[in-house]
Design a protein around this motif. Structure first.
Motif, PDB file in Angstrom:
ATOM      1  N   LEU A  33      48.699   4.322   8.018  1.00 32.05           N
ATOM      2  CA  LEU A  33      48.340   4.595   6.625  1.00 32.05           C
ATOM      3  C   LEU A  33      49.040   5.833   6.078  1.00 32.05           C
ATOM      4  N   GLN A  34      49.383   6.779   6.949  1.00 36.82           N
ATOM      5  CA  GLN A  34      50.096   7.992   6.546  1.00 36.82           C
ATOM      6  C   GLN A  34      51.605   7.756   6.406  1.00 36.82           C
ATOM      7  N   GLY A  35      52.062   6.547   6.738  1.00 34.22           N
ATOM      8  CA  GLY A  35      53.480   6.225   6.618  1.00 34.22           C
ATOM      9  C   GLY A  35      54.339   6.845   7.698  1.00 34.22           C
ATOM     10  N   LYS A  36      53.764   7.121   8.865  1.00 34.57           N
ATOM     11  CA  LYS A  36      54.486   7.766   9.956  1.00 34.57           C
ATOM     12  C   LYS A  36      55.034   6.777  10.976  1.00 34.57           C
ATOM     13  N   VAL A  37      54.915   5.479  10.682  1.00 32.59           N
ATOM     14  CA  VAL A  37      55.336   4.443  11.619  1.00 32.59           C
ATOM     15  C   VAL A  37      56.382   3.550  10.968  1.00 32.59           C
ATOM     16  N   SER A  38      57.431   3.254  11.711  1.00 32.56           N
ATOM     17  CA  SER A  38      58.411   2.270  11.223  1.00 32.56           C
ATOM     18  C   SER A  38      58.612   1.201  12.287  1.00 32.56           C
ATOM     19  N   VAL A  39      58.860   0.006  11.819  1.00 30.33           N
ATOM     20  CA  VAL A  39      59.121  -1.127  12.697  1.00 30.33           C
ATOM     21  C   VAL A  39      60.464  -1.720  12.288  1.00 30.33           C
ATOM     22  N   ASN A  40      61.378  -1.759  13.235  1.00 26.45           N
ATOM     23  CA  ASN A  40      62.727  -2.273  12.981  1.00 26.45           C
ATOM     24  C   ASN A  40      63.379  -1.578  11.782  1.00 26.45           C
ATOM     25  N   GLY A  41      63.142  -0.265  11.663  1.00 23.88           N
ATOM     26  CA  GLY A  41      63.764   0.524  10.613  1.00 23.88           C
ATOM     27  C   GLY A  41      63.056   0.511   9.271  1.00 23.88           C
ATOM     28  N   GLN A  42      61.943  -0.217   9.161  1.00 24.25           N
ATOM     29  CA  GLN A  42      61.213  -0.307   7.898  1.00 24.25           C
ATOM     30  C   GLN A  42      59.875   0.421   8.038  1.00 24.25           C
ATOM     31  N   ILE A  43      59.610   1.372   7.132  1.00 17.65           N
ATOM     32  CA  ILE A  43      58.367   2.132   7.182  1.00 17.65           C
ATOM     33  C   ILE A  43      57.194   1.225   6.837  1.00 17.65           C
ATOM     34  N   SER A  45      53.164   1.128   5.945  1.00 21.44           N
ATOM     35  CA  SER A  45      52.091   2.004   5.468  1.00 21.44           C
ATOM     36  C   SER A  45      50.831   1.236   5.096  1.00 21.44           C
ATOM     37  N   GLU A  46      50.742  -0.017   5.552  1.00 15.78           N
ATOM     38  CA  GLU A  46      49.523  -0.783   5.291  1.00 15.78           C
ATOM     39  C   GLU A  46      49.104  -1.502   6.566  1.00 15.78           C
ATOM     40  N   LEU A  47      47.794  -1.640   6.728  1.00 16.85           N
ATOM     41  CA  LEU A  47      47.250  -2.287   7.912  1.00 16.85           C
ATOM     42  C   LEU A  47      47.408  -3.803   7.814  1.00 16.85           C
ATOM     43  N   GLY A  48      47.350  -4.452   8.946  1.00 16.09           N
ATOM     44  CA  GLY A  48      47.452  -5.903   8.973  1.00 16.09           C
ATOM     45  C   GLY A  48      48.839  -6.409   9.295  1.00 16.09           C
TER      46      GLY A  48
END
Length: 75
Positions: A33-43, A45-48
């Motif tokens: 939710l804080q936008g501190k995670v990226s997956v495959n280069g894409q940030i 910021s939402e659950l699910g």
């Protein structure tokens, strides 16, 4: 819950992160939710968000936490 999409097994991002030892699932949700995670280069910021834990590259606060699987070949 795991979901099969086109032959690929997908799971919720926070669950995969917790399995990789990043933090508890609740703490992982906060990081997302804080936008501190990226997956495959894409940030993210939402659950699910669902990811394929076999191929996704997960980065938390600039650190790659993706589990590297060593391949062993027996001859």
């Amino acid at each position: 819950m795991r979901k099969m999409i086109g032959g690929i097994m997908e799971e919720r991002l926070q669950k995969v992160m917790a399995e990789l030892g990043v933090a508890s699932r609740r703490k992982c949700e906060e990081l997302i939710l804080q936008g501190k995670v990226s997956v495959n280069g894409q940030i993210i910021s939402e659950l699910g968000t669902k990811v394929d834990k076999q191929s996704a590259v997960i980065v938390v606060e600039g650190v790659n936490v993706t589990k590297k699987v060593d391949k062993v070949y027996l001859l």
